[in-house]
Design a protein around this motif. Structure first.
Motif, short mmCIF file in Angstrom:
data_model
loop_
_atom_site.label_atom_id
_atom_site.label_comp_id
_atom_site.label_asym_id
_atom_site.label_seq_id
_atom_site.Cartn_x
_atom_site.Cartn_y
_atom_site.Cartn_z
N ARG A 266 13.49 -55.23 -3.58
CA ARG A 266 12.47 -56.27 -3.65
C ARG A 266 13.11 -57.66 -3.68
O ARG A 266 12.57 -58.61 -3.10
N ARG A 267 14.23 -57.78 -4.36
CA ARG A 267 14.91 -59.07 -4.44
C ARG A 267 15.34 -59.54 -3.07
O ARG A 267 15.19 -60.70 -2.70
N ALA A 268 15.89 -58.61 -2.26
CA ALA A 268 16.34 -58.97 -0.92
C ALA A 268 15.16 -59.34 -0.03
O ALA A 268 15.23 -60.29 0.76
N VAL A 269 14.06 -58.59 -0.14
CA VAL A 269 12.87 -58.90 0.65
C VAL A 269 12.39 -60.32 0.35
O VAL A 269 12.08 -61.10 1.26
N ALA A 270 12.32 -60.68 -0.94
CA ALA A 270 11.86 -62.02 -1.32
C ALA A 270 12.79 -63.10 -0.78
O ALA A 270 12.33 -64.17 -0.36
N SER A 271 14.09 -62.84 -0.76
CA SER A 271 15.06 -63.83 -0.27
C SER A 271 14.95 -64.03 1.23
O SER A 271 14.93 -65.16 1.73
N TRP A 272 14.89 -62.93 1.98
CA TRP A 272 14.85 -63.03 3.44
C TRP A 272 13.53 -63.63 3.92
O TRP A 272 13.47 -64.24 4.99
N PRO A 302 7.02 -60.53 -0.30
CA PRO A 302 7.65 -60.59 -1.63
C PRO A 302 6.75 -59.98 -2.70
O PRO A 302 5.55 -60.25 -2.76
N GLY A 303 7.33 -59.10 -3.50
CA GLY A 303 6.58 -58.44 -4.55
C GLY A 303 5.97 -57.12 -4.15
O GLY A 303 5.49 -56.37 -5.01
N ASP A 304 5.95 -56.80 -2.86
CA ASP A 304 5.38 -55.53 -2.40
C ASP A 304 6.18 -54.34 -2.92
O ASP A 304 7.41 -54.43 -3.12
N ALA A 305 5.49 -53.22 -3.08
CA ALA A 305 6.19 -51.96 -3.32
C ALA A 305 7.01 -51.63 -2.08
O ALA A 305 6.58 -51.88 -0.95
N ILE A 306 8.19 -51.08 -2.28
CA ILE A 306 9.05 -50.72 -1.15
C ILE A 306 8.64 -49.34 -0.65
O ILE A 306 8.92 -48.32 -1.28
N GLY A 374 0.68 -45.70 4.41
CA GLY A 374 2.13 -45.60 4.34
C GLY A 374 2.57 -44.43 3.46
O GLY A 374 1.75 -43.60 3.04
N TYR A 375 3.88 -44.39 3.20
CA TYR A 375 4.44 -43.29 2.41
C TYR A 375 5.48 -43.83 1.45
O TYR A 375 6.27 -44.73 1.80
N ASP A 376 5.49 -43.28 0.23
CA ASP A 376 6.56 -43.55 -0.72
C ASP A 376 7.59 -42.45 -0.61
O ASP A 376 7.25 -41.27 -0.49
N LEU A 377 8.88 -42.85 -0.65
CA LEU A 377 9.97 -41.88 -0.61
C LEU A 377 10.57 -41.74 -2.00
O LEU A 377 10.74 -42.73 -2.72
N HIS A 378 10.93 -40.51 -2.38
CA HIS A 378 11.40 -40.22 -3.73
C HIS A 378 12.74 -39.49 -3.72
O HIS A 378 12.94 -38.55 -4.50
N GLY A 379 13.64 -39.87 -2.84
CA GLY A 379 14.93 -39.22 -2.78
C GLY A 379 14.92 -38.04 -1.83
O GLY A 379 14.02 -37.90 -1.00
N ARG A 380 15.92 -37.18 -1.97
CA ARG A 380 16.09 -36.06 -1.04
C ARG A 380 16.10 -34.75 -1.79
O ARG A 380 16.43 -34.70 -2.98
N PHE A 381 15.75 -33.68 -1.07
CA PHE A 381 15.79 -32.35 -1.69
C PHE A 381 16.94 -31.52 -1.15
O PHE A 381 17.04 -30.33 -1.45
N ASP A 382 17.84 -32.15 -0.35
CA ASP A 382 19.02 -31.43 0.13
C ASP A 382 20.27 -32.10 -0.43
O ASP A 382 20.19 -32.94 -1.32
#
Length: 441
Positions: A266-272, A302-306, A374-382
């Motif tokens: 989020r910090r990078a999104v706000a900066s760019w 800025p501030g959006d959920a990733i 959209g979709y939220d990602l929560h890591g990997r299962f492999d």
């Protein structure tokens, strides 16, 4: 490969060579290559490739320093209808040889020129079933047994990606792109193919383009008039963290920045978002190597959920329940973007499979759907991890290489967060009697 016709890379270049022959296609410092000269160079190389036996459903390996010659080679391979494999110049020779042995190219293009492949293989569509169209490229990703895995991606998949990306970015011939990625990272295809499809200028970094940080990088973007930028997420996040403490407004022409490979912060999104006085559009791109580059985009404020976006046209996402309780789900990709599968010894992988009669790719990412599409990602299962801004690595591949050393008895590899992003650490148990520098006593 235009947004109207879905033509090949070479066809788009050839069309621009007629319509705007003097327009700069590629630049590096004071050096320029027009669309007319790019098409002519591709024609010349294509004739030599034909003489070597390159054609539809064959592979041509491109092993060149990143620059004009790489793009000429890609266009020439497109001209003869073959599929290309791009090798990172700094890749160890042993790994290059593993890739060559696996894809068995009809020809290789190196600094010494084109040459016949050492052991050309049968047509790709005899090794993996053709699904929609001829093969466009073979991309290699990490393998769990120490052997790289080659993914065959078809022309229709690449064309669809290019068309949808052009539309999403609003890319036109008036834009100026900066080439910024590893040539073997499929984000390179997004930068090269979309730029040449619309007829804009693609800028390669020259010897003056050195940077110690974000401000210097943006100085060069301003100097070159870069309007659209695609960055590996590791670079996007690192520079974004630096820009958070700066005055901003340092690249006024930069209208869009895309981060691809893993989740931006989020910090990078706000900066760019504020590097141009009128604001800069920030886009999150997602797509595994097993599909054609990026399969979904999402604008981030800025501030959006990733999160990642809904799939582009021609692509579908499905959630496949994981485990017996079904409380989590794995993301499955379907549609035109999905590759044919893996070549060679990796071909039996269960990641590619038929799901309800449709060819599908099981990504390994855990996901949940969002109400906004959209979709939220929560890591990997492999057992895979992403490092260096999005390179997907099988930890088992590294472990297998370590265990191949005769004095290594056991090994474990784990990821950790370093200053420049996610890194890997290896812990090994050595045979004290044989390991160099150890005292058997």
């Amino acid at each position: 490969m235009t947004s109207e016709t879905g033509a090949t890379l070479y066809a788009a270049i050839a069309a621009h060579a007629i319509d705007r022959p003097e327009r700069t296609a590629l630049s590096r410092g004071d050096h320029r290559l027009s669309y007319r000269d790019l098409a002519a160079a591709a024609d010349t190389l294509a004739e030599r490739l034909r003489d070597l036996g390159a054609g539809p459903e064959s592979v041509v390996v491109i092993d060149l320093p990143v620059g004009f010659d790489t793009v000429v080679a890609m266009a020439a391979v497109s001209r003869v209808g073959a599929a290309f494999t791009l090798l990172e110049p700094d890749l160890p020779e042993a790994r290059k040889q593993l890739i060559i042995d696996d894809c068995r190219p009809a020809a290789l293009i190196t600094g010494a020129g084109p040459a016949r492949g050492p052991r050309p293989g049968p047509p790709l569509d005899e090794r993996l079933v053709r699904r929609t169209s001829p093969a466009a490229y073979v991309a290699y990703t990490s393998g769990s047994t120490g052997v790289p895995k080659g993914v065959v991606v078809e022309q229709a998949a690449l064309d669809n990606h290019v068309r949808r990306t052009i539309d999403w970015y609003g890319l036109t011939s008036a834009d100026t792109r900066l080439f910024f990625s590893s040539i073997a990272f499929d984000l390179a295809l997004e930068q090269i193919c979309t730029s040449l499809a619309v007829g804009c200028e693609l800028v390669f970094r020259d010897e003056t383009f050195v940077y110690g940080g974000a401000e210097e990088f943006l100085h060069h973007c301003r100097r070159l008039g870069i309007t659209v930028l695609s960055l590996p997420t590791g670079v996007f996040n690192r520079f974004g963290a630096e820009l958070a403490g700066s005055a901003g407004h340092t690249a006024p022409e930069l209208r869009l920045v895309m981060a691809g490979g893993e989740a931006p912060t989020r910090r990078a999104v706000a900066s760019w978002a504020v590097v141009a006085p009128g604001g800069t559009r920030v886009v999150n791109g997602y797509g595994p190597t097993e599909t054609a580059v990026v399969v979904c985009y999402r604008d981030l404020l800025p501030g959006d959920a990733i999160a990642i976006g809904a799939p582009i046209e021609g692509v579908r996402f499905r959630l496949e329940p994981l485990g017996e309780d079904g409380t989590s789900a794995g993301l499955v990709i379907q549609g035109v973007a999905v590759g044919r599968g893996y070549l060679g010894r990796a071909a039996s992988s269960s990641a590619f499979h038929l799901l309800d009669g449709e060819w599908s790719y099981r990504t390994g990412d855990v996901a949940t759907a969002r109400p906004d599409g959209g979709y939220d990602l929560h890591g990997r299962f492999d057992a895979q991890v992403k490092v260096n801004g999005g390179f997907r690595v099988e930890l088992g591949e590294i472990v297998s290489r370590l265990l191949a050393i005769d004095f290594v008895l056991d090994a474990v590899v784990v990821p950790y967060e370093g200053a420049g992003g996610r890194l890997l650490a290896a812990f090994v148990r050595l045979d004290a009697g044989r390991a160099p520098g150890t005292d058997p006593a």
